[in-house]
Design a protein around this motif. Structure first.
Motif, PDB file in Angstrom:
ATOM      1  N   GLU A 157       0.829  -1.211   0.000  1.00 39.14           N
ATOM      2  CA  GLU A 157       0.000   0.000   0.000  1.00 39.14           C
ATOM      3  C   GLU A 157       0.860   1.256   0.000  1.00 39.14           C
ATOM      4  O   GLU A 157       0.582   2.211  -0.719  1.00 39.14           O
ATOM      5  N   GLY A 180      -2.921  -3.451  -3.926  1.00 43.20           N
ATOM      6  CA  GLY A 180      -1.578  -3.030  -4.339  1.00 43.20           C
ATOM      7  C   GLY A 180      -1.276  -3.124  -5.818  1.00 43.20           C
ATOM      8  O   GLY A 180      -0.231  -2.661  -6.273  1.00 43.20           O
ATOM      9  N   LYS A 187      -6.866  -2.021  -4.610  1.00 49.07           N
ATOM     10  CA  LYS A 187      -6.815  -1.902  -3.154  1.00 49.07           C
ATOM     11  C   LYS A 187      -5.860  -2.923  -2.540  1.00 49.07           C
ATOM     12  O   LYS A 187      -5.473  -2.795  -1.386  1.00 49.07           O
ATOM     13  N   GLN A 211       2.654   1.675  -3.394  1.00 52.43           N
ATOM     14  CA  GLN A 211       1.681   2.094  -4.394  1.00 52.43           C
ATOM     15  C   GLN A 211       1.415   3.598  -4.274  1.00 52.43           C
ATOM     16  O   GLN A 211       1.386   4.313  -5.272  1.00 52.43           O
ATOM     17  N   SER A 212       1.261   4.064  -3.061  1.00 57.33           N
ATOM     18  CA  SER A 212       1.018   5.484  -2.815  1.00 57.33           C
ATOM     19  C   SER A 212       2.193   6.337  -3.284  1.00 57.33           C
ATOM     20  O   SER A 212       2.003   7.376  -3.925  1.00 57.33           O
TER      21      SER A 212
END
Length: 113
Positions: free
Chosen positions: A51, A76, A74, A54-55
């Motif tokens: 996560e 990844g 959601k 990915q951000s």
């Protein structure tokens, strides 16, 4: 811009990576776990991130790198538009996704007791 051929070359340069079909796409795996897929017809890759990763990667430019717009995103899974991404960024992304799967496969399963 990165071509499909260059993407394949970069992915296969990572340790212990194998290339196998995955539905209409090509997958790149380590220890039977997918860390990237390539859609040649769309000139787009999909990589597996944490996560946080990915951000971070998506924060550069959401027209180039962005979460898959469904439940997979959601988890990844992240699209990379190969026609728009710089090769250096792609190399970093591939290494990150590869390491994510390596780390996950090295974790010991939880036991009750």
């Amino acid at each position: 811009m990165v071509s499909n051929a260059v993407f394949r070359e970069l992915a296969l340069a990572l340790p212990d990576t194998v290339e196998l079909p995955h539905f209409e796409n090509t997958s790149f795996r380590i220890k039977k776990k997918i860390f990237a897929t390539l859609s040649e017809k769309n000139n787009r890759a999909c990589l597996k991130f944490s996560e946080v990763d990915q951000s971070v990667f998506s924060s550069f430019d959401q027209t180039v790198i962005y979460p898959v717009p469904n439940k997979w995103g959601k988890q990844g899974w992240t699209f990379i538009e190969l026609a728009k991404v710089e090769e250096e960024t792609l190399i970093d992304a591939l290494k990150t996704a590869h390491q994510q799967v390596v780390n996950a496969s090295q974790r010991k399963p939880k036991t009750n007791g």
